[in-house]
Design an enzyme around this catalytic site. Structure first.
Site, PDB file in Angstrom:
ATOM      1  CG  ASN A  26      -2.035  -1.048   1.062  1.00  0.00           C
ATOM      2  OD1 ASN A  26      -2.344  -1.494  -0.038  1.00  0.00           O
ATOM      3  ND2 ASN A  26      -2.614  -1.451   2.177  1.00  0.00           N
ATOM      4  NE  ARG A 102     -10.600   1.524  -4.636  1.00  0.00           N
ATOM      5  CZ  ARG A 102     -11.575   2.174  -5.244  1.00  0.00           C
ATOM      6  NH1 ARG A 102     -12.195   1.625  -6.260  1.00  0.00           N
ATOM      7  NH2 ARG A 102     -11.943   3.377  -4.849  1.00  0.00           N
ATOM      8  CB  CYS A 126     -10.232  -7.269  -3.268  1.00  0.00           C
ATOM      9  SG  CYS A 126      -8.763  -8.303  -3.168  1.00  0.00           S
TER      10      CYS A 126
END
Length: 428
Positions: A26, A102, A126
């Site tokens: 992330n 994403r 996801c």
């Protein structure tokens, strides 16, 4: 990635061994997106070799960037990547790329700033509920961009440089904060972002941009101030370690009554996770090169968790805690306040004998004496990790299908667990 399954033989050995924490996915993905803004080559250390990183690399290459990957084959973690985006020639990203990840939406701001326009297909990743791009689009519009959604594409353009402004988010969003930050660093004038996300990964992106020449103050606070600059140049940077990965391995140790030495992270980096791990019966001890997590109490204790933006409990860890809570002495409750539809793993855990019930945004888990092996399907990344934890502590063999989702966030996980005594086999 080819569809794969994991075959897990549980209740054999407690997890015991040493694992080197990887760079944070992330953090890596937005920093890779930020490289689209920079002149010259960027060297990133601590890069995880994950499916999402591969997709982001393909995305950057499709725009004209160049990427070379130097793998750390010994640790299977913390690789080096060199990225050069001097010769970008494209501003549109096709659905074939964005549908896989994403984080592709994080390239909107950088591409728009660099090319004057951007066209990005709506992202995939996801399926864990509604995660709209409304705040991303609104922030770019505040900076002066013209944005429209045409079918499955977001199209952005600007007649000149973006213009600094005050962006006051109505709710906290990591992705929208990152997109606004990257769009603002080369805008004309000063931008203030209020109610910004303060996750360590957001701060890592900001520190990277500062190394590149950006002027950002308030890093790590809810208010960021950005003074736009003319250009940014490629620095060297080491990505922070992955607290979600570390927490997952820690729970594998607690679930099986074992002990794991996680190199490269500290209890401070884990934040509230360290407190919750100890609440479940674990012991978290800092050592010179990392930390050690072991099962301290004879039983697993129940927990009550409420997910929230940082510094609250991370939504990305609730599935793994739920799997561990299946064997707790008592009833646990997990309240999901960040995403909707994030309890898709509950039905799969129930196949293994878990007593778990979901109502609205709350999962109630009454601990059972044992779980048993079963054939289950992983619905998403973190659910994959949860089912693996459950399989390690179950009696018998568990087969987890659709496990390729696991490798969006965990590198060579089955190999690292095998080195710690687990019986885990990847079947393609």
């Amino acid at each position: 990635m080819v569809e794969a399954s994991l075959r897990v033989s549980g209740s054999t050995n407690p997890i015991s061994g040493r694992i080197v924490a990887n760079g944070a996915k992330n953090s890596a993905l937005p920093i890779m997106a930020a490289c689209l803004l920079l002149n010259g080559s960027v060297v990133l250390a601590g890069m995880p070799d994950l499916r999402d990183v591969t997709v982001m690399s393909e995305l950057i290459t499709s725009l004209g960037g160049r990427i070379s990957f130097l793998r750390n084959t010994k640790e299977k973690a913390n690789h080096k990547v060199e990225i050069n985006c001097d010769n970008l020639h494209n501003w549109a990203i096709p659905h074939e790329i964005t549908s896989q990840m994403r984080a592709s939406c994080l390239t909107l701001g950088p591409i728009l700033t660099r090319m004057g326009r951007a066209e990005v297909a709506l992202p995939g990743g996801c399926s864990i509920g509604s995660r709209p791009l409304d705040m991303h689009i609104w922030a770019l519009q505040k900076l002066g961009a013209k944005v429209e959604v045409c079918g499955n594409y977001v199209k952005c353009s600007s007649s000149g440089k973006l213009v600094g402004c005050h962006i006051d988010f109505q709710s906290v969003s990591v992705g929208a904060t990152e997109n606004a930050l990257m769009a603002a660093v080369m805008a004309h004038g000063t931008t203030t972002i209020s109610n910004a996300a303060i996750e360590p990964e957001v701060a890592d992106l900001a520190h990277f941009l500062v190394k590149a020449g950006a002027q950002i103050s308030g890093i790590g606070t809810r208010t960021l101030q950005i003074c736009g600059v003319q250009q940014l140049s490629g620095p060297s940077h080491t990505i922070i370690r992955d607290r979600m990965e570390a927490g997952t391995y820690a729970l594998a140790a607690i679930s099986t009554g074992g002990s794991v030495h996680i190199a490269g992270v500290t209890s401070e980096m884990l934040g509230c996770l360290a407190h919750e791990l100890e609440g479940m019966g674990g012991k978290v001890t800092d050592v010179p090169d990392g930390l050690v997590v072991l099962r301290h109490s004879p039983q697993i204790n129940p927990v009550v968790l409420h997910t929230a933006p940082y510094p609250g409990f991370p939504s990305d860890m609730q599935a793994q805690f739920a799997a561990t809570a299946c064997l707790a002495r008592g009833t646990s409750q997990i309240h999901e306040h960040v995403f909707d539809r994030r309890f898709s793993y509950a039905r799969e855990l129930a196949k293994m004998g878990a007593d778990i019930h979901v109502q609205g945004n709350t999962a109630s888990i009454r601990g059972v004496d044992k779980l048993h092996g079963a054939s289950v399907q992983a619905p998403d990344l973190r659910a994959s990790a949860a089912l693996l934890i459950a399989g390690l502590s179950a009696q018998g063999v568990t087969t987890i299908s659709n496990v390729q989702t696991l490798y969006r966030g965990y590198e060579a996980m089955e190999e690292k667990l095998r080195a710690c005594g687990a019986e885990v086999e990847l079947v393609r």
